[in-house]
Design a protein around this motif. Structure first.
Motif: not given
Lengths: 478, 476
Positions: A84, A104, A201-205
């Motif tokens: 993202c 974001y 991994r936050y924000g990796m779909i």
């Protein structure tokens, strides 16, 4: 000037610091290369030229005042289109998210912004990271820059192709079951899947949350270490991320107290498993490692049938769960409908491609209350056992030498037989199931000029060792 | 057959919103009544790529609820995805707890007409709330402010037997949760909501009847009325030979009836899987003990302590502890008094009669009550005087000890003085004297009464009775 885009991150850093060229100049060179080459290669889905220029100018301004943020300040890079990016569309190469603009940034994007890296754009991939040739992308066809009649591999197709085609200094991809390593092997570049949890991994779909890792694609082992150092570490927004004293690159000493112990996988070396060129490369790598002082031993991969089945089941179940949110109500592909069920059915039928729908159906079936114990729960148990046995191997060995893929890149449109697919998967799933670090290292070319590669798999947090050995092999690569 | 031939079997699933500042998996505020979709972020909106991080306060509050309800708190529990499609659920799964909840096997003590009953609590788990759908002019709007607000679900065993009992259970449960600070318990704001499972069966039958579920009841009255209606409805169905069908119903407050929402032909499949984005929830023994220390003292424990520390009768201690304010008042008085049992007696048998209203508010300060108990306990005044003084204190405050001195209300314990008065009484009441000497012991009480009257109620009762008896024996 164009030659500059081949340079390593360290060379860029020195040149930028010395004022040999500016980040703006470097960024323009990469943008020009994208302009020149990407019509054929098809690595990019979105090029963010304007913001890249602006970010590069800011990096130059920082440099002018002596406020350099580190090794990546002013370095142009690109992202697989499942990370993202605030204000930049993030599609997962799917019609479902064709117009999705996240509000974001993914954790890695924030880190790279803070480090001053310059985002060139977003890269093509298999739809929602499901595929291994790039051909399931709903938006574009990526070609292998080494031979445009061949597939670039997948699912991080654009990530590998862009690095190989000199369309970025480095890229990030995602690796759930080989999705960074295999395209890196096909395109002749380095692809690292770190230990599970080393990079947020936050924000990796998400595809399959318990397997997904952020991966790094570069043109050298040293570059890979530079990017990894910037991205690794605990992140409060990813509860599965870990803080581990990251072994320094080059920690392993050739003249250490004991020789490096390398395991070769017996099954994969058997006749007919690997294409002869890949097999030859592997034998050569084994010889080179021996020459470098390593002791070579043989191991068997634990329960290959169980490993492949466990991977397929876990991946499908978690994917079906993660992709359930795409209903077109808040964002994404949406059509008018009279009733709620119709809305779900229309949006999901038309928004997703064939491969994605196939896996959603498979995964949804597998986690039904009458199936879950039979499949998903057993897959998790098998996975736990496989992890134990892999860790057992690392009590005796420092690393495992294996192929990254059973063949070099193959022609576009090739349909792999079940047996071929099985052999291809065997090379990559163990590191994913066991959460181990694995690095695909380019290792020569075959008679057709297609890149060959080997894979180094290490114990948890052995990234430094893998990179160091890769660097040594780099010096002796045929 | 009639209502009394059937037994209702009722279980409650109570959702309580936890009193946290922020949501369960992100740092959005949980304030009630904000503009729609102003307290949301990528996480509680379930945007692609977002991930949950568990708010530790949620675990603490949920564990406190478990401890307050005598549950076993799991040192390791996990979160699961409960999966279903609905527009108010932005990830298409609710992060909840399936097989391994945080708390298990507790109970709540319910005071009923037939005595105390233990209502089993099978589990308490944490989960996130969903958003809210609003239907306006043929359109459906969604407010995600509530999405990700932390909840606990408290599931009772099917131990309740009437609407009244269920409502009492809910009242008691609410009081406990509010007193622990676990929830604000505001039912009108949806902080406490209740789903009810009801079935009926002929008295004596051991198996359960087919149950229906009544969703989303948010007042004690509705719980009671909805259940009573549902019991009657089910009995009528059975008596007509139609049988009860498994279904979800809602309560219509206007008609006072339960209305069909949807049939449940088979149990719904929520396709639970372990939440891969969250590690297991760990609670050490030390942490659990620390949380236990944070709990307020509950009535039973307090009563036991009052018996132990103040030597009260158990029945009195329990009465004092039914109301927190009453218990506090007692302890405030007893602390500064040498005769805590007298404090308890005065409070329960005298002072309470002068208090009305739902909540206990004493017209007399705790210090004054303590002083009265001391005056009586040390023998300065007798009980009759104390009662009079207490009545006067209800009218207006004064220092009892001072008044006893000033008005000379102290007991007469001087033998000579008592003897003089007793002789007078004997002389003035020849008939009673004769009766007594003829064996009518009751006459003594009348003589003693005279003596009290003559001394303004101040004669030391035991001593004066003894003197009276002696004199009656002597003067034959």
């Amino acid at each position: 000037m164009r030659e500059l885009i081949k340079r390593s991150l360290a060379e860029h850093r020195i040149a930028l610091d010395a004022g040999d060229y500016s980040s703006l100049e470097l960024t323009r060179l990469y943008l020009e290369e994208i302009e020149r080459r990407d019509g054929d290669v098809g690595a990019y889905l979105t090029v963010t030229a304007e913001t890249a220029i602006r970010d590069a100018q800011e990096a130059d301004a920082r440099r002018a005042t002596g406020c350099v943020r580190g090794a990546l300040d002013g370095i142009p890079y690109a992202l697989k289109d499942n990370f993202c990016t605030d204000g930049v569309r993030t599609t997962c190469a799917s019609n479902m998210l064709k117009n999705f603009v996240p509000p974001y940034d993914a954790a890695v994007v924030s880190r790279l912004k803070a480090a001053g890296a310059v985002l060139l754009g977003k890269l093509n991939m298999d739809e929602f990271a499901m595929g291994s040739t790039g051909e399931t992308s709903a938006l574009r066809r990526t070609r292998n820059p080494v031979n445009e009649n061949c597939v670039p591999g997948g699912s991080s197709s654009g990530s590998a192709a862009a690095v190989a085609a000199l369309e970025a200094a480095f890229t990030l991809g995602s690796d759930t079951g080989g999705s960074v390593r295999q395209p890196a092997a096909f395109c002749g570049v380095y692809g690292m899947k770190p230990t599970y949890g080393v990079i947020s991994r936050y924000g990796m779909i998400a595809l399959a949350s318990s397997l997904d890792c952020v991966g790094v694609v570069t043109r050298s082992a040293e570059d890979c270490g530079t990017v990894l150092s910037c991205l690794s570490g605990k992140d409060a927004r990813d509860a599965t991320s870990v803080s581990h004293p990251f072994p320094k690159f080059s920690q392993y000493k050739k003249d250490g107290s004991r020789p490096l112990r390398v395991a070769v996988v017996r099954e994969l070396m058997a006749e007919g498993v690997l294409s002869s060129d890949v097999r030859h490369a592997l034998q050569l790598a084994e010889k080179r490692l021996e020459e470098l002082g390593a002791e070579i031993g043989e191991v068997s991969l634990p329960s290959p049938e169980a490993a492949l089945a466990a991977y397929d089941v876990i991946c499908a179940v978690e994917a079906a769960s993660n992709l359930a949110r795409y209903d077109g109500i808040r964002y994404g592909y949406s059509e008018a409908a009279e009733e709620l069920f119709e809305l779900y059915a229309k949006n999901r039928s038309k928004g997703f491609g064939y491969e994605v729908k196939k896996r959603i159906l498979f995964g949804t079936y597998l986690m039904g209350k009458d199936q879950r114990a039979l499949y998903y729960d057993r897959a998790q148990q098998a996975r736990a056992q496989i992890r134990e046995r892999m860790l057992g191997i690392f009590k005796q060995y420092d690393l495992i030498l294996s192929p990254t893929a059973s063949t070099p890149a193959f022609s576009t449109g090739t349909t792999l037989s079940a047996a071929e697919q099985r052999r291809a998967d065997l090379c990559v799933v163990y590191a994913s199931l066991a959460g181990l670090p694995a690095l695909s290292v380019p290792f020569g070319k075959n008679a057709d000029g297609l890149p060959l590669a080997i894979q180094l798999i290490g114990a948890p947090f052995a990234e430094g060792l893998l990179l160091d050995m890769a660097k040594r092999l780099e010096e002796v690569t045929p | 057959m009639s209502r009394s031939d059937f037994e209702a079997v009722i279980g409650l699933e109570v959702h309580a919103e936890l009193r946290t500042k922020t949501k369960i998996f992100c740092s959005c505020p949980t304030d009630f009544g904000a503009e729609p979709n102003t307290q949301c972020c990528p996480i509680c909106m379930g945007l692609p790529g977002s991930m949950p991080s568990l708010n530790r306060r949620v675990v603490e509050l949920a564990a406190m609820a478990g401890l307050a309800l005598h549950c076993t708190v799991s040192p390791i529990s996990r979160t699961d995805r409960k999966q279903y499609f609905y527009p108010d659920l932005p990830k298409a799964y609710q992060i909840s707890q399936g097989e391994v909840p945080l708390c298990r096997n507790g109970y709540l003590v319910l005071k009923t007409a037939e005595g105390e009953r233990r209502i089993g609590i099978s589990r308490i788990h944490i989960e996130e709330d969903a958003g809210k759908l609003m239907h306006e002019n043929g359109k459906t709007l969604i407010d995600y402010n509530r999405s990700g607000v932390p909840l606990i679900e408290i599931v009772s065993e099917p131990h309740l037997r009437s609407g009244r009992e269920a409502a009492d259970y809910l009242r008691t449960l609410r009081a406990i949760l509010v007193s622990c600070g676990v929830t604000d318990g505001k039912m009108q704001e949806g902080s406490l909501r209740c789903d009810v499972n009801v079935s009926v069966r002929p008295v004596g039958m051991k198996t359960f009847g087919v149950r229906t579920e009544i969703k989303n009841l948010n007042s004690f009255t509705f719980v009671e009325k909805a259940i009573e209606y549902e019991i009657a409805r089910q009995i009528a169905l059975i008596e007509r030979g139609e049988g009860v069908r498994m279904e979800t119903r809602r309560y219509d407050a206007v008609s006072g009836e339960t209305v069909l929402m949807r049939r449940k032909e088979q149990a719904e499949d929520y396709r639970f899987i372990v939440e891969p984005d969250l590690p297991p929830i760990l609670l050490t023994e030390t942490e659990i003990e620390a949380l236990r220390q944070c709990l307020p003292e509950f009535p039973d424990a307090r009563a036991a302590r009052l018996v132990r520390e103040y030597g009260l009768a158990e029945k009195d201690a329990r009465t004092l502890c039914q109301d927190v304010a009453l218990g506090n008042y007692f302890e405030a008085a007893a602390k500064s008094c040498a005769y805590p049992r007298l404090v308890s007696n005065l409070l329960l048998s005298e002072l309470l009669r002068h208090c009305d209203g739902a909540e206990f508010v004493s017209p007399v300060s705790a210090d004054r009550l303590a002083a009265l108990a001391d005056l009586m306990g040390e023998g300065t005044v007798n009980s009759a005087t104390v009662k009079k003084l207490l009545l006067r204190l209800c009218e207006g405050d004064f220092d009892p000890r001072l008044v006893v001195e000033q008005e000379d209300l102290g007991q007469i314990r001087d033998k000579a003085k008592l003897r003089t008065v007793a002789l007078e009484v004997i002389a003035e009441n020849p008939r009673a004297v004769a009766d007594y000497r003829n064996g009518k012991n009751a006459a003594l009480r009348s003589l003693q009464g005279r003596l009290m009257a003559k001394t303004g109620g101040r004669a030391e009762p035991i001593l004066s009775e003894k003197i009276m008896k002696e004199l009656l024996k002597e003067e034959v």
